[in-house]
Scaffold this motif. Structure first.
Motif, mmCIF file in Angstrom:
data_model
loop_
_atom_site.group_PDB
_atom_site.id
_atom_site.type_symbol
_atom_site.label_atom_id
_atom_site.label_comp_id
_atom_site.label_asym_id
_atom_site.label_seq_id
_atom_site.Cartn_x
_atom_site.Cartn_y
_atom_site.Cartn_z
ATOM 1 N N PRO A 77 0.829 -1.212 0.000
ATOM 2 C CA PRO A 77 0.000 0.000 0.000
ATOM 3 C C PRO A 77 0.859 1.256 0.000
ATOM 4 O O PRO A 77 1.902 1.314 0.641
ATOM 5 C CB PRO A 77 -0.787 -0.128 1.320
ATOM 6 C CG PRO A 77 0.092 -0.948 2.204
ATOM 7 C CD PRO A 77 0.811 -1.913 1.299
ATOM 8 N N HIS A 78 0.390 2.232 -0.742
ATOM 9 C CA HIS A 78 1.078 3.528 -0.789
ATOM 10 C C HIS A 78 0.067 4.598 -0.381
ATOM 11 O O HIS A 78 -0.670 5.119 -1.207
ATOM 12 C CB HIS A 78 1.631 3.789 -2.193
ATOM 13 C CG HIS A 78 2.598 2.749 -2.663
ATOM 14 N ND1 HIS A 78 3.885 2.672 -2.203
ATOM 15 C CD2 HIS A 78 2.440 1.724 -3.545
ATOM 16 C CE1 HIS A 78 4.506 1.661 -2.792
ATOM 17 N NE2 HIS A 78 3.648 1.060 -3.608
ATOM 18 N N PRO A 188 -6.262 -1.159 -2.974
ATOM 19 C CA PRO A 188 -5.064 -0.349 -3.282
ATOM 20 C C PRO A 188 -5.398 1.073 -3.693
ATOM 21 O O PRO A 188 -4.709 2.021 -3.297
ATOM 22 C CB PRO A 188 -4.400 -1.128 -4.422
ATOM 23 C CG PRO A 188 -4.904 -2.523 -4.302
ATOM 24 C CD PRO A 188 -6.312 -2.392 -3.792
ATOM 25 N N ALA A 189 -6.451 1.249 -4.496
ATOM 26 C CA ALA A 189 -6.814 2.592 -4.962
ATOM 27 C C ALA A 189 -7.263 3.471 -3.799
ATOM 28 O O ALA A 189 -6.901 4.654 -3.725
ATOM 29 C CB ALA A 189 -7.913 2.494 -6.016
ATOM 30 N N LEU A 190 -8.047 2.919 -2.878
ATOM 31 C CA LEU A 190 -8.529 3.702 -1.743
ATOM 32 C C LEU A 190 -7.401 4.035 -0.773
ATOM 33 O O LEU A 190 -7.326 5.154 -0.240
ATOM 34 C CB LEU A 190 -9.646 2.943 -1.028
ATOM 35 C CG LEU A 190 -10.947 2.789 -1.825
ATOM 36 C CD1 LEU A 190 -11.897 1.820 -1.131
ATOM 37 C CD2 LEU A 190 -11.617 4.145 -2.021
ATOM 38 N N LYS A 269 -7.838 -3.588 -17.379
ATOM 39 C CA LYS A 269 -8.436 -2.511 -18.159
ATOM 40 C C LYS A 269 -9.088 -1.457 -17.276
ATOM 41 O O LYS A 269 -9.102 -0.275 -17.630
ATOM 42 C CB LYS A 269 -9.475 -3.080 -19.126
ATOM 43 C CG LYS A 269 -8.911 -3.967 -20.214
ATOM 44 C CD LYS A 269 -10.021 -4.506 -21.096
ATOM 45 C CE LYS A 269 -9.478 -5.427 -22.176
ATOM 46 N NZ LYS A 269 -10.573 -6.000 -23.007
ATOM 47 N N ARG A 270 -9.637 -1.875 -16.131
ATOM 48 C CA ARG A 270 -10.383 -0.918 -15.305
ATOM 49 C C ARG A 270 -9.561 -0.349 -14.151
ATOM 50 O O ARG A 270 -10.091 0.396 -13.334
ATOM 51 C CB ARG A 270 -11.669 -1.566 -14.779
ATOM 52 C CG ARG A 270 -11.480 -2.699 -13.813
ATOM 53 C CD ARG A 270 -12.757 -3.497 -13.600
ATOM 54 N NE ARG A 270 -13.785 -2.788 -12.889
ATOM 55 C CZ ARG A 270 -14.116 -3.032 -11.602
ATOM 56 N NH1 ARG A 270 -13.476 -3.945 -10.897
ATOM 57 N NH2 ARG A 270 -15.075 -2.355 -11.025
ATOM 58 N N ARG A 271 -8.285 -0.670 -14.069
ATOM 59 C CA ARG A 271 -7.462 -0.217 -12.945
ATOM 60 C C ARG A 271 -7.432 1.303 -12.845
ATOM 61 O O ARG A 271 -7.608 1.885 -11.766
ATOM 62 C CB ARG A 271 -6.050 -0.786 -13.085
ATOM 63 C CG ARG A 271 -5.153 -0.557 -11.870
ATOM 64 C CD ARG A 271 -3.869 -1.322 -12.039
ATOM 65 N NE ARG A 271 -4.118 -2.758 -12.133
ATOM 66 C CZ ARG A 271 -3.295 -3.612 -12.724
ATOM 67 N NH1 ARG A 271 -2.167 -3.187 -13.268
ATOM 68 N NH2 ARG A 271 -3.578 -4.903 -12.754
#
Length: 288
Positions: A77-78, A188-190, A269-271
């Motif tokens: 995680p970043h 990861p996105a959150l 594709k949706r990343r």
């Protein structure tokens, strides 16, 4: 790149000299170079070494463990150095702000479900009256109407209504599996936007769950369901790809070989789209 899927118990997986060793008492051992692997997907009852976990993390490979109710993933995680978590806590603790966010989530869910119903040529859900009913009651009524429409559309495919634990037909099995895997896609996105995954707005904080992910899945649920519908209607998955036991309906080995490459190709594709969604959620929380 290869997705390694081990869904049966009693496998032993470890790494030696960047070579993945897969062993099982009833099958000959398999060796796979780490550089050729994109991710490892494991079910219950599988033993793996901590060296393997560290090697996967160092190489930027995904490790996903899927159970009947939960999905655990390994990634680096970043978290963004910002004050989003403080704003998130404030939004949850101030009743008026929380109520506004819940209304927005329910409206977004209804909009997404109406897109799915339009795809199925079914009647649309009516607008939500936020002035009277409790949000949980509104959600229950909306879900009842929604899945009743699905039961009509997929009556000949054995779908009689939404069943989660365990699913008893192929369509329910696909819906549950994609919903479980969506946790790994959203986390990861959150985290990159600085959110606290355990603090939910609509879904109560606690119960040892990532309540925020359950909230955000209200925004992506329709996308998952449209993907399932497209795969099913195209004949990508058929009843032959599933088996039923006392534990419910699940993909066969052949079904898994069909499912996981298609799922992870779609995730690639949706990343960027999920990252934009997380960013929009951060902006929404900051404005709230």
């Amino acid at each position: 790149m290869t997705t390694v899927v081990l869904d049966s118990p009693n496998y032993h997986v470890h790494i030696n000299n960047q070579i993945l060793h897969i062993q099982h008492n009833s099958a000959p051992p398999r060796l796979l170079p780490l550089h050729a692997i994109d991710r490892v997907v494991l079910g219950k009852g599988i033993t793996l070494s901590t060296d393997l976990q560290l090697a996967l993390a160092a190489a930027g490979k995904d490790l996903i463990v899927i159970g009947r109710k939960h999905c655990v993933s390994l990634f680096n995680p970043h978290a963004a150095p910002n004050n989003v978590r403080i704003r998130q806590y404030q939004a949850v603790c101030v009743p008026a702000k929380r109520a506004a966010l819940i209304r927005a989530l329910l409206d977004a869910r209804r909009e997404g479900q109406n897109r799915v119903l339009a795809k199925l040529d079914c009647a649309q859900l009516p607008a939500i009256d936020h002035t009277h009913a409790h949000p949980m009651l509104q959600e229950a009524q909306m879900s009842h109407q929604y899945w009743r429409q699905w039961a009509v559309a997929f009556y000949h495919d054995g779908f009689k209504g939404r069943e989660r634990q365990p699913p008893h037909d192929p369509i329910n099995a696909l819906l549950s599996l994609t919903s479980t895997l969506e946790d790994q896609a959203l986390a990861p996105a959150l985290l990159a936007e600085g959110f606290d995954l355990t603090i939910g707005v609509h879904h109560a904080t606690g119960y040892r769950r990532a309540s925020l992910i359950l909230d955000i899945k209200e925004l992506t649920r329709a996308e998952l369901e449209l993907w399932v519908i497209a795969q099913w209607q195209a004949g990508t998955f058929t009843p032959a790809h599933f088996s039923s036991t006392s534990a419910g309906c699940r993909l066969t080995r052949e079904g898994q070989q069909q499912f996981y490459p298609k799922w992870f190709a779609w995730q690639k594709k949706r990343r960027q789209r999920l990252r934009r969604l997380a960013r929009l959620c951060r902006h929404y929380i900051e404005r709230a």
